[in-house]
Design a protein around this motif. Structure first.
Motif, mmCIF file in Angstrom:
data_model
loop_
_atom_site.group_PDB
_atom_site.id
_atom_site.type_symbol
_atom_site.label_atom_id
_atom_site.label_comp_id
_atom_site.label_asym_id
_atom_site.label_seq_id
_atom_site.Cartn_x
_atom_site.Cartn_y
_atom_site.Cartn_z
ATOM 1 N N ALA A 30 47.901 17.162 48.346
ATOM 2 C CA ALA A 30 49.111 16.492 48.848
ATOM 3 C C ALA A 30 49.934 17.444 49.718
ATOM 4 O O ALA A 30 50.443 17.055 50.777
ATOM 5 C CB ALA A 30 49.957 15.967 47.680
ATOM 6 N N HIS A 70 58.569 13.389 45.859
ATOM 7 C CA HIS A 70 57.901 13.271 47.154
ATOM 8 C C HIS A 70 56.457 12.810 46.934
ATOM 9 O O HIS A 70 55.897 12.090 47.752
ATOM 10 C CB HIS A 70 57.884 14.620 47.886
ATOM 11 C CG HIS A 70 59.234 15.088 48.326
ATOM 12 N ND1 HIS A 70 59.959 16.039 47.643
ATOM 13 C CD2 HIS A 70 59.996 14.723 49.372
ATOM 14 C CE1 HIS A 70 61.108 16.256 48.259
ATOM 15 N NE2 HIS A 70 61.156 15.463 49.314
ATOM 16 N N TYR A 71 55.877 13.262 45.816
ATOM 17 C CA TYR A 71 54.490 12.925 45.484
ATOM 18 C C TYR A 71 54.381 12.559 44.007
ATOM 19 O O TYR A 71 55.061 13.152 43.179
ATOM 20 C CB TYR A 71 53.541 14.117 45.753
ATOM 21 C CG TYR A 71 53.620 14.602 47.164
ATOM 22 C CD1 TYR A 71 53.018 13.901 48.198
ATOM 23 C CD2 TYR A 71 54.338 15.758 47.474
ATOM 24 C CE1 TYR A 71 53.121 14.330 49.510
ATOM 25 C CE2 TYR A 71 54.448 16.197 48.787
ATOM 26 C CZ TYR A 71 53.842 15.478 49.798
ATOM 27 O OH TYR A 71 53.951 15.907 51.092
ATOM 28 N N VAL A 97 57.199 16.932 42.734
ATOM 29 C CA VAL A 97 55.948 16.305 42.315
ATOM 30 C C VAL A 97 56.146 15.721 40.916
ATOM 31 O O VAL A 97 56.473 16.449 39.978
ATOM 32 C CB VAL A 97 54.782 17.321 42.303
ATOM 33 C CG1 VAL A 97 53.493 16.646 41.837
ATOM 34 C CG2 VAL A 97 54.607 17.963 43.675
#
Length: 174
Positions: free
Chosen positions: A167, A148-149, A98
């Motif tokens: 998320a 990924h986020y 993240v």
């Protein structure tokens, strides 16, 4: 949650603050690679850089990343951990990454409000806002490549944690 969650981003984005809150909310352990590294080396990052240079510190940083990677952990990483392609790939393959993204003015304001003397030596020797701007310009694409986020870290820590949890829920549902 089983996979570790790696929090990445520039100094001042809130990795440690958000990480502690997220770990508590997820019922897992919080680890900060910078603190882990300093505990194990028995010296500050500034001292390591002074003695071994940035390359020596970066090698220790990679070793710290590998050592703390375990299920059910939230891991706050050093801002430059993404400079290594190996580290970016390692995090993506072994956990959920993240990126806590915040604008330069927010990062500079936080760093000025909460200076962590001795924690990290200056990278450029320039004033904080100028340094943050330059470093973020160099690293933003690497943070995004690793993540990924991407979460807006200019918000309150509780809102950032809520966004990360949303998320993660979406990821589990798909």
């Amino acid at each position: 949650m089983t996979l570790p969650i790696f929090l990445i981003g520039a100094r001042g984005c809130g990795k440690s603050t958000v990480g502690r809150t997220l770990a508590l909310a997820q019922g897992c352990q919080f680890i900060d690679t910078d603190y882990w590294l300093q505990e194990n080396a028995q010296q500050t990052i500034a001292a390591i850089v002074e003695q071994e240079g940035w390359d020596g510190f970066r090698a220790r940083e990679t070793a710290a990343l590998e050592a703390v990677c375990a299920p059910s952990r939230v891991v706050a990483t050093g801002g430059g951990i993404i400079l290594s392609e190996y580290n970016r790939r390692f995090m993506r393959e072994h956990g959920v990454v993240v990126y806590l993204c915040a604008p330069v003015d927010v990062l500079a304001e936080r760093l000025q409000a909460f200076p962590e003397e001795g924690q990290r030596p200056t990278l450029t020797g320039k004033p904080i806002s100028e340094e943050v701007s330059e470093v973020l310009a160099q690293r933003d694409a690497l943070y995004r490549e690793a993540a990924h986020y991407v979460v807006d870290a200019a918000q309150s820590p509780d809102k950032v944690v809520s966004d990360i949890e949303a998320a993660l829920q979406l990821a589990r549902a798909s």
